[in-house]
Design an enzyme around this catalytic site. Structure first.
Site, mmCIF file in Angstrom:
data_model
loop_
_atom_site.group_PDB
_atom_site.id
_atom_site.type_symbol
_atom_site.label_atom_id
_atom_site.label_comp_id
_atom_site.label_asym_id
_atom_site.label_seq_id
_atom_site.Cartn_x
_atom_site.Cartn_y
_atom_site.Cartn_z
ATOM 1 N N PRO A 2 47.904 8.745 94.500
ATOM 2 C CA PRO A 2 48.262 10.157 94.623
ATOM 3 C C PRO A 2 49.163 10.678 93.523
ATOM 4 O O PRO A 2 50.283 10.210 93.355
ATOM 5 C CB PRO A 2 48.996 10.220 95.979
ATOM 6 C CG PRO A 2 48.759 8.919 96.636
ATOM 7 C CD PRO A 2 48.514 7.949 95.553
ATOM 8 N N GLU A 3 48.666 11.645 92.789
ATOM 9 C CA GLU A 3 49.493 12.463 91.920
ATOM 10 C C GLU A 3 49.169 13.902 92.300
ATOM 11 O O GLU A 3 48.594 14.135 93.352
ATOM 12 C CB GLU A 3 49.188 12.152 90.446
ATOM 13 C CG GLU A 3 49.480 10.688 90.104
ATOM 14 C CD GLU A 3 49.415 10.391 88.618
ATOM 15 O OE1 GLU A 3 49.663 11.295 87.806
ATOM 16 O OE2 GLU A 3 49.114 9.237 88.267
ATOM 17 N N LYS A 58 53.976 16.744 94.151
ATOM 18 C CA LYS A 58 53.359 15.816 95.100
ATOM 19 C C LYS A 58 53.911 15.999 96.499
ATOM 20 O O LYS A 58 53.520 15.271 97.418
ATOM 21 C CB LYS A 58 53.619 14.372 94.652
ATOM 22 C CG LYS A 58 53.208 14.091 93.218
ATOM 23 C CD LYS A 58 53.761 12.750 92.759
ATOM 24 C CE LYS A 58 53.697 12.632 91.250
ATOM 25 N NZ LYS A 58 54.425 11.460 90.750
ATOM 26 N N ARG A 239 57.790 2.797 83.627
ATOM 27 C CA ARG A 239 56.389 2.638 84.006
ATOM 28 C C ARG A 239 55.566 2.129 82.831
ATOM 29 O O ARG A 239 55.847 2.453 81.672
ATOM 30 C CB ARG A 239 55.780 3.974 84.474
ATOM 31 C CG ARG A 239 56.690 4.809 85.312
ATOM 32 C CD ARG A 239 56.949 4.202 86.650
ATOM 33 N NE ARG A 239 55.707 3.967 87.376
ATOM 34 C CZ ARG A 239 55.677 3.649 88.658
ATOM 35 N NH1 ARG A 239 56.798 3.548 89.331
ATOM 36 N NH2 ARG A 239 54.542 3.441 89.268
#
Length: 250
Positions: A2-3, A58, A239
């Site tokens: 999910p983004e 989000k 990340r």
DNA sequence: AGCATTGTTTCACA
DNA sequence: TTGTGAAACAATGC
């Protein structure tokens, strides 16, 4: 998964149950529903109806009728919203509303990093990445000493960009993830915003961030879809980040 | 076995 | 005040 694009699809799912009376609530997962005790969310929602579904980045929330509290939802790292689907077999439905007439809405999340909460607080969430104005984007993204990639991932700066959408956007914009945010000129910032909006719009239309050209090439041993150069890889902003050293020079 | 993973929050620290 | 990095969270997949 999910983004922002996935969250928008989830919002559309929530919108499908607007107007239905809530007759049962499963808020027994104390981690997903933290800091609420079991039954707290149920008590707040039973007998009510959702009246609207909203999204910022989000973060998702629904209004309720008769001045009831907002219901906040977040998909975490692996969640999705399942409406009127059969219950998940392995207790992957972490939060469930059941409606009069037999329908249901579930936060289906293999991991448990999703959230369901009453009266969510969005005070530290920036403007939506797909809606942010040009001037706001310049002011918020184009300052500070953070690497561009880290800046895009900061939900307090702009909301909705995750690891994959960030890499896709920077590749489209031909900007290195290592560039210092405050050192971009106005044209670069405007160009970056255009590419972010385009990448987001395409991802929503095509069904998710995974449909991006760069995202599909992204990975160990991947090559640039534009020039064939082998992708570089590093940890930026905490990340794993991939980029084309030729198209996106530092 | 070990490592990585699309997200967020918190904390120690510079 | 601003920024950085790491850890924690939970669970799955390679």
């Amino acid at each position: 998964m999910p983004e922002l694009p996935e969250a928008e699809r989830a919002r559309q799912q929530i919108a499908r149950v607007v107007g239905r009376e809530i007759v049962a609530v499963d808020d027994s997962d104390t981690y997903v529903c933290r800091p609420h005790a079991p039954g707290e969310i149920a008590q707040a929602l039973l007998g009510r109806r959702l009246t609207a579904a909203h999204r910022r980045g989000k973060f998702l929330w629904a209004e309720t009728d008769d001045g009831g509290p907002d219901l906040g939802l977040h998909l975490g790292m692996a969640g999705r919203i399942a409406v009127d689907e059969d219950p998940a077999p392995n207790r992957w439905d972490r939060f469930v509303l059941e409606f009069a007439g037999g329908g249901r809405m579930a936060l289906r999340d293999k991991r448990r990093l999703g959230r369901a909460v009453i009266e969510p607080d969005f005070s530290h969430v920036g403007p939506d990445a797909a809606e942010v104005s040009r001037d706001m984007f310049r002011a918020r993204v184009g300052r500070g000493s953070l690497a561009l990639k880290a800046k895009l991932l900061d939900q307090g700066v702009i909301a909705g960009v995750g690891n994959l959408l960030a890499d896709e956007t920077l590749w489209r914009a031909r900007l290195s993830p290592r560039r210092i945010a405050g050192e971009l000129d106005q044209d670069e910032l405007d160009h970056l915003r255009r590419q972010l909006r385009a990448a987001t719009r395409d991802a929503i239309r095509e069904g998710g961030v995974h449909t991006g050209r760069f995202v599909q090439a992204r990975g160990r041993g991947g090559t640039c879809p534009r020039c064939g150069t082998g992708l570089d890889r590093a940890t930026i902003g905490g990340r794993t980040t991939y980029w084309c050293p030729r198209c996106q020079p530092s």
